[in-house]
Scaffold this active site. Structure first.
Site, PDB file in Angstrom:
ATOM      1  N   ASP A  55      10.429  -9.282   6.871  1.00 37.70           N
ATOM      2  CA  ASP A  55      11.755  -8.726   6.624  1.00 37.70           C
ATOM      3  C   ASP A  55      11.640  -7.347   5.993  1.00 37.70           C
ATOM      4  O   ASP A  55      11.043  -7.184   4.936  1.00 37.70           O
ATOM      5  CB  ASP A  55      12.524  -9.650   5.669  1.00 37.70           C
ATOM      6  CG  ASP A  55      13.928  -9.131   5.386  1.00 37.70           C
ATOM      7  OD1 ASP A  55      14.827  -9.425   6.200  1.00 37.70           O
ATOM      8  OD2 ASP A  55      14.119  -8.420   4.381  1.00 37.70           O
ATOM      9  N   TYR A  60      14.348   0.433   2.763  1.00 40.50           N
ATOM     10  CA  TYR A  60      13.147   0.099   1.978  1.00 40.50           C
ATOM     11  C   TYR A  60      12.072   1.193   2.108  1.00 40.50           C
ATOM     12  O   TYR A  60      11.126   1.230   1.324  1.00 40.50           O
ATOM     13  CB  TYR A  60      12.530  -1.245   2.404  1.00 40.50           C
ATOM     14  CG  TYR A  60      13.400  -2.462   2.214  1.00 40.50           C
ATOM     15  CD1 TYR A  60      14.618  -2.387   1.535  1.00 40.50           C
ATOM     16  CD2 TYR A  60      13.015  -3.704   2.709  1.00 40.50           C
ATOM     17  CE1 TYR A  60      15.420  -3.511   1.372  1.00 40.50           C
ATOM     18  CE2 TYR A  60      13.816  -4.826   2.539  1.00 40.50           C
ATOM     19  CZ  TYR A  60      15.014  -4.717   1.881  1.00 40.50           C
ATOM     20  OH  TYR A  60      15.805  -5.836   1.724  1.00 40.50           O
ATOM     21  N   LYS A  89      17.126  -3.687   9.068  1.00 40.07           N
ATOM     22  CA  LYS A  89      18.564  -3.602   8.773  1.00 40.07           C
ATOM     23  C   LYS A  89      19.068  -2.177   8.845  1.00 40.07           C
ATOM     24  O   LYS A  89      18.370  -1.245   8.410  1.00 40.07           O
ATOM     25  CB  LYS A  89      18.845  -4.166   7.367  1.00 40.07           C
ATOM     26  CG  LYS A  89      18.128  -5.468   7.080  1.00 40.07           C
ATOM     27  CD  LYS A  89      18.440  -6.033   5.719  1.00 40.07           C
ATOM     28  CE  LYS A  89      17.454  -7.143   5.374  1.00 40.07           C
ATOM     29  NZ  LYS A  89      16.244  -6.691   4.683  1.00 40.07           N
ATOM     30  N   HIS A 123      23.187  -4.106   6.939  1.00 44.57           N
ATOM     31  CA  HIS A 123      22.647  -4.407   5.604  1.00 44.57           C
ATOM     32  C   HIS A 123      23.731  -4.777   4.588  1.00 44.57           C
ATOM     33  O   HIS A 123      23.521  -5.625   3.723  1.00 44.57           O
ATOM     34  CB  HIS A 123      21.865  -3.192   5.095  1.00 44.57           C
ATOM     35  CG  HIS A 123      20.826  -3.517   4.069  1.00 44.57           C
ATOM     36  ND1 HIS A 123      19.645  -2.855   3.964  1.00 44.57           N
ATOM     37  CD2 HIS A 123      20.792  -4.451   3.086  1.00 44.57           C
ATOM     38  CE1 HIS A 123      18.921  -3.363   2.979  1.00 44.57           C
ATOM     39  NE2 HIS A 123      19.607  -4.328   2.421  1.00 44.57           N
TER      40      HIS A 123
HETATM   41  P1  NDP Z   1      12.201 -12.447  -4.852  1.00 45.36           P
HETATM   42  O1  NDP Z   1      13.177 -13.432  -5.416  1.00 45.36           O
HETATM   43  O2  NDP Z   1      11.490 -12.766  -3.592  1.00 45.36           O
HETATM   44  O3  NDP Z   1      11.155 -12.152  -5.990  1.00 45.36           O
HETATM   45  C1  NDP Z   1      10.018 -11.361  -5.812  1.00 45.36           C
HETATM   46  C2  NDP Z   1       9.299 -11.316  -7.155  1.00 45.36           C
HETATM   47  O4  NDP Z   1       8.810 -12.617  -7.477  1.00 45.36           O
HETATM   48  C3  NDP Z   1       8.151 -10.366  -7.211  1.00 45.36           C
HETATM   49  O5  NDP Z   1       8.149  -9.770  -8.501  1.00 45.36           O
HETATM   50  C4  NDP Z   1       6.941 -11.273  -7.048  1.00 45.36           C
HETATM   51  O6  NDP Z   1       5.829 -10.748  -7.725  1.00 45.36           O
HETATM   52  C5  NDP Z   1       7.412 -12.548  -7.706  1.00 45.36           C
HETATM   53  N1  NDP Z   1       6.833 -13.746  -7.064  1.00 45.36           N
HETATM   54  C6  NDP Z   1       6.619 -13.950  -5.766  1.00 45.36           C
HETATM   55  N2  NDP Z   1       6.101 -15.155  -5.533  1.00 45.36           N
HETATM   56  C7  NDP Z   1       5.974 -15.732  -6.748  1.00 45.36           C
HETATM   57  C8  NDP Z   1       5.485 -16.998  -7.163  1.00 45.36           C
HETATM   58  N3  NDP Z   1       5.051 -17.898  -6.292  1.00 45.36           N
HETATM   59  N4  NDP Z   1       5.467 -17.248  -8.501  1.00 45.36           N
HETATM   60  C9  NDP Z   1       5.917 -16.349  -9.403  1.00 45.36           C
HETATM   61  N5  NDP Z   1       6.397 -15.131  -9.050  1.00 45.36           N
HETATM   62  C10 NDP Z   1       6.427 -14.828  -7.732  1.00 45.36           C
HETATM   63  O7  NDP Z   1      12.996 -11.074  -4.792  1.00 45.36           O
HETATM   64  P2  NDP Z   1      13.299  -9.985  -3.711  1.00 45.36           P
HETATM   65  O8  NDP Z   1      14.386  -9.179  -4.292  1.00 45.36           O
HETATM   66  O9  NDP Z   1      12.065  -9.262  -3.271  1.00 45.36           O
HETATM   67  O10 NDP Z   1      13.908 -10.782  -2.463  1.00 45.36           O
HETATM   68  C11 NDP Z   1      13.135 -11.227  -1.377  1.00 45.36           C
HETATM   69  C12 NDP Z   1      13.331 -10.379  -0.144  1.00 45.36           C
HETATM   70  O11 NDP Z   1      14.672 -10.452   0.305  1.00 45.36           O
HETATM   71  C13 NDP Z   1      13.128  -8.877  -0.360  1.00 45.36           C
HETATM   72  O12 NDP Z   1      11.777  -8.534  -0.497  1.00 45.36           O
HETATM   73  C14 NDP Z   1      13.829  -8.319   0.837  1.00 45.36           C
HETATM   74  O13 NDP Z   1      13.012  -8.425   1.978  1.00 45.36           O
HETATM   75  C15 NDP Z   1      15.059  -9.234   0.912  1.00 45.36           C
HETATM   76  N6  NDP Z   1      16.227  -8.696   0.189  1.00 45.36           N
HETATM   77  C16 NDP Z   1      17.360  -8.410   0.906  1.00 45.36           C
HETATM   78  C17 NDP Z   1      18.461  -7.885   0.301  1.00 45.36           C
HETATM   79  C18 NDP Z   1      19.664  -7.556   1.106  1.00 45.36           C
HETATM   80  O14 NDP Z   1      20.592  -6.925   0.587  1.00 45.36           O
HETATM   81  N7  NDP Z   1      19.750  -7.974   2.364  1.00 45.36           N
HETATM   82  C19 NDP Z   1      18.501  -7.614  -1.145  1.00 45.36           C
HETATM   83  C20 NDP Z   1      17.294  -8.006  -1.827  1.00 45.36           C
HETATM   84  C21 NDP Z   1      16.215  -8.535  -1.167  1.00 45.36           C
HETATM   85  P3  NDP Z   1       4.406 -10.529  -6.955  1.00 45.36           P
HETATM   86  O15 NDP Z   1       4.674  -9.611  -5.808  1.00 45.36           O
HETATM   87  O16 NDP Z   1       3.545  -9.936  -7.994  1.00 45.36           O
HETATM   88  O17 NDP Z   1       3.960 -11.902  -6.522  1.00 45.36           O
END
Ligand code: NDP
Length: 303
Positions: A55, A60, A89, A123
């Site tokens: 995604d 981004y 998006k 988006h």
């Molecule tokens: P997430 O809820 O996926 O959280 C990501 C964070 O959690 C990072 O800091 C990561 O750190 C940490 N993490 C990942 N796996 C674990 C685990 N198993 N245990 C503990 N911590 C963990 O947040 P996002 O905001 O990134 O949302 C996910 C995706 O959704 C985005 O990346 C994007 O692709 C999409 N998105 C879409 C939006 C929209 O408006 N359409 C808005 C926001 C997001 P680390 O990398 O160090 O593991």
């Protein structure tokens, strides 16, 4: 004694979209992963762990790195373009007529180095630089959707959908003269913020809900949800992690997930989902919704 049926991992499940396209239930989020080496590593580890969906979004700023990573690593795992599912998006600054949206789509394709994406989403229901209450938001997103429909009808994208649309935005879209019902609505979704009415509406209209911020916005260094005592207790009981509890809780409601991680072990953990959450624990997680904590942008104020 009869053997208990094996539980299939959610990591290998695909959801069927309303046009017959199959979308993996779990994909890799890439928001805030901007450095080329970080994307390269994440895609390598993700493909190895079994991820087949990625995604991204025009805003981004990492489409070109994702494209390069896929070109580099698909052959390593004996995979072709058709084996993976790529979502991108249309930016809120690119709402408008066919000329504008066509340009946006072509730019994303060029960045990704692909000749189609599997899923192209609007988006956000609002247009950049317009006030949320500006009536032109509605006019522009209707126009954008018509343009996406044209791209879809021309067979240049496998599925089209929306993101951050509320029931109001969706019902307005469906009331208007459009021929294609969005295949997906990608929205914020975690135990602290679940939009049950929206999910019910989407299920009725055969729109798959895909949840973002599954860890409650942990990407903004907010670890509250992953340290919530209710989540922790269930994780301990099931011998899984808090992150896995949040993902399976969503998946058991037919909500697809796109967790983001740049860490090899956590990438693997987030797709290793071979368990089910018992009904009473699902209810305890549902009850966390009373906290109503929202981490991402709020589309409900957009006219
Ligand atoms: P997430 O809820 O996926 O959280 C990501 C964070 O959690 C990072 O800091 C990561 O750190 C940490 N993490 C990942 N796996 C674990 C685990 N198993 N245990 C503990 N911590 C963990 O947040 P996002 O905001 O990134 O949302 C996910 C995706 O959704 C985005 O990346 C994007 O692709 C999409 N998105 C879409 C939006 C929209 O408006 N359409 C808005 C926001 C997001 P680390 O990398 O160090 O593991």
């Amino acid at each position: 004694m009869a053997e208990a049926p094996a539980i299939e991992s959610f990591g290998t499940i695909k959801f069927t979209l309303n046009n017959g396209t199959h979308m993996p239930a779990v994909g890799l989020g890439t928001y805030r992963v901007r450095q080329e080496t970080d994307i390269m590593n994440a895609v390598d580890w993700a493909l190895d762990a079994g991820y087949r969906m990625f995604d991204t979004a025009a805003v981004y700023g990492n489409e070109c790195h994702l494209g390069a990573a896929l070109r580099t690593f698909l052959p390593k795992y004996g995979l072709d373009r058709d084996d993976i599912f790529v979502t991108t998006k249309l930016s809120p600054s690119e709402h408008g007529d066919k000329e504008i949206t066509e340009k946006a789509y072509l730019k994303s394709l060029k960045n990704l180095g692909l000749d189609y994406v599997d899923l192209y989403l609007i988006h956000f229901p609002g247009t950049a630089r317009l006030r949320s209450d500006d009536g032109r938001n509605k006019v522009l997103r209707e126009s954008t959707w018509s343009s996406l429909e044209e791209i879809y009808d021309e067979g240049r994208v496998n599925a089209i959908g929306v993101s951050n649309f509320t029931v109001r935005h969706l019902s307005e879209l469906l009331l208007t003269h459009h021929s294609v019902i969005p295949a997906v609505n990608q929205v914020e979704w975690h135990p602290y913020y679940h939009q049950d009415e929206l999910l019910k509406y989407c299920k009725e209209k055969e729109i798959v809900v895909q949840g973002y911020c599954p860890f409650g916005g942990a990407s903004a260094a907010n670890k509250t949800l992953l340290e919530d005592p209710v989540v922790k207790k269930i994780a301990k009981k099931l011998n899984v992690t808090c992150a896995q509890v949040c993902l399976v809780w969503a998946l058991q409601k037919d909500v697809a997930v796109i967790p983001k991680s740049s860490n090899a072990a956590r990438i693997k953990e987030n797709i290793s989902l071979k368990f089910r959450i018992p009904e009473e624990d699902m209810k305890a997680l549902d009850a966390l919704g009373e906290k109503n904590i929202k981490y991402a942008w709020d589309p409900s104020i957009v006219t």
